[in-house]
Design an enzyme around this catalytic site. Sequence first.
Site, PDB file in Angstrom:
ATOM      1  N   TYR A   1       0.621 -20.639  -9.744  1.00 24.27           N
ATOM      2  CA  TYR A   1       1.484 -19.446 -10.116  1.00 24.27           C
ATOM      3  C   TYR A   1       3.020 -20.032  -9.907  1.00 24.27           C
ATOM      4  O   TYR A   1       3.600 -20.863  -9.289  1.00 24.27           O
ATOM      5  CB  TYR A   1       1.576 -18.690  -8.884  1.00 24.27           C
ATOM      6  CG  TYR A   1       0.113 -18.126  -8.700  1.00 24.27           C
ATOM      7  CD1 TYR A   1      -0.988 -18.288  -9.666  1.00 24.27           C
ATOM      8  CD2 TYR A   1      -0.273 -17.500  -7.581  1.00 24.27           C
ATOM      9  CE1 TYR A   1      -2.336 -17.744  -9.248  1.00 24.27           C
ATOM     10  CE2 TYR A   1      -1.601 -16.873  -7.054  1.00 24.27           C
ATOM     11  CZ  TYR A   1      -2.467 -16.816  -8.165  1.00 24.27           C
ATOM     12  OH  TYR A   1      -3.698 -16.457  -7.943  1.00 24.27           O
TER      13      TYR A   1
ATOM     14  N   GLU B   1      -1.067   1.729   9.113  1.00 21.19           N
ATOM     15  CA  GLU B   1      -1.295   2.515   7.978  1.00 21.19           C
ATOM     16  C   GLU B   1       0.042   3.658   7.502  1.00 21.19           C
ATOM     17  O   GLU B   1       0.182   4.079   6.476  1.00 21.19           O
ATOM     18  CB  GLU B   1      -2.415   3.472   7.982  1.00 21.19           C
ATOM     19  CG  GLU B   1      -3.738   2.429   7.705  1.00 21.19           C
ATOM     20  CD  GLU B   1      -5.078   3.236   8.206  1.00 21.19           C
ATOM     21  OE1 GLU B   1      -6.226   2.716   7.539  1.00 21.19           O
ATOM     22  OE2 GLU B   1      -5.059   4.155   8.967  1.00 21.19           O
TER      23      GLU B   1
END
Length: 443
Positions: free
Chosen positions: A336, A412
């Site tokens: 990458y 979350e």
Amino acid sequence: MKKTHLITLLMAMACALVFAQNPKQQAKLDQKAKEIEGKMIEWRRHFHQYPELSNREFKTGKMIADHLKSLGLEVRYPVAKTGAVGILRTGRPGPTIALRADIDGLPVVERNSLPFASKEKSTYLGQEVGVMHACGHDTHIAILMATAQVLSEMKNELKGTILFMFQPAEEGAPEGEEGGAALMIKEGVLDDPKVDVAFGLHINSQTPVGVLAFKPEGLLAAADMLKIKVKGVQAHGSAPWSGIDPVVVSAQIINGLQTIVSRQLDLTKAGAALTIATIHGGVRNNIIPEEVEMTGTLRTLDNDMQEQMHARIKRTAEKIAESMGAKAEVEIIRGYPVTYNSPALTEWAKPVMERVAGKDKAVVVKAVTGAEDFSFFSQKVPGFFFFVGGMPLDADPTKVPSHHTPDFYIDESGMITGLRAMLNLTVDYMNNPMKDMGTGMKR
């Protein structure tokens, strides 16, 4: 600083100062984000419980595609083997904005006691492995699904075109296969329609909930793989002088390589890392082997430094081996590239991030030596990639489990900040697109 670069930055700052988000539209975005938060968390838990490895995200990709179709979007599926793209065309002139989420899990056995913990198994490199969303890609999927739903419901208030790109194989395609962002680009995802700008996010288990973190230029490192074969002359271990010991040569090469970062690169310019992680050679305790192979990783945040490191690794390994009568074969496999945030786009995005998270929680951070294949998108078009806090507020960032580990955990409650950031970046850019940013980062 180059004059043209300075002008671009000043233009971005001026745009940010004169533009104010429509308060009614902003309030609507926030309200819709709150309304869909519960569903977003449900989606996240489903994907967390049923993760799939890179290029094997068959059920994941289909569920995403079905959701995009239910929103009335133009859907392309499968893309890059298992990915999906939803296209929202407003029918009104405006920029084309790409939003990206990665969808693959990792070969990790989950140790969390969550009721939706993964029990999935798969095959990786010929071995049975557990599968886990140990890097938060499940949250990325859910955030972008929610983004797509909210913006689809607001279609009549928007302009331009939005691509919702759900990308497989961010963690790397299986050996011998193509995949990830590079394959999506090869298949033309940025060309039809022609993308003007790309936004992406990554949840972070060591950044507090509510925080948005980013920086201009190199945010994450380029990641290259290194292989070195050292060839000597096999001999009996009792008589090393009768051969050329590649084990000892390899040890000297490893020591020599460590001086490249510490003594040969200008670290005031950007950081770098070089690690030898494996070394293999020999089959018996009293036989000097003929060959040793070592592998490692190199991380750089600057293209010029990357090229320097490649050349110096090759020179160091080959010359040390030659000085000891051995031979070193060096192979560097480009992975990458640098995940590069357009400076002008980052300056434009900063007030949006501050509005979403608050000035004290929209923070400019140092570069990270991890890697991300969103980098391929930001090579082609101006990109802005940022981190979203997922660490509980009462946690110690030095003690929470890191990414890619069995105990990885995301709070979350941090997801809605990522959702609001994606919504606001998209709508703000529709209303106030930047000009003359050029293309993405080039080698």
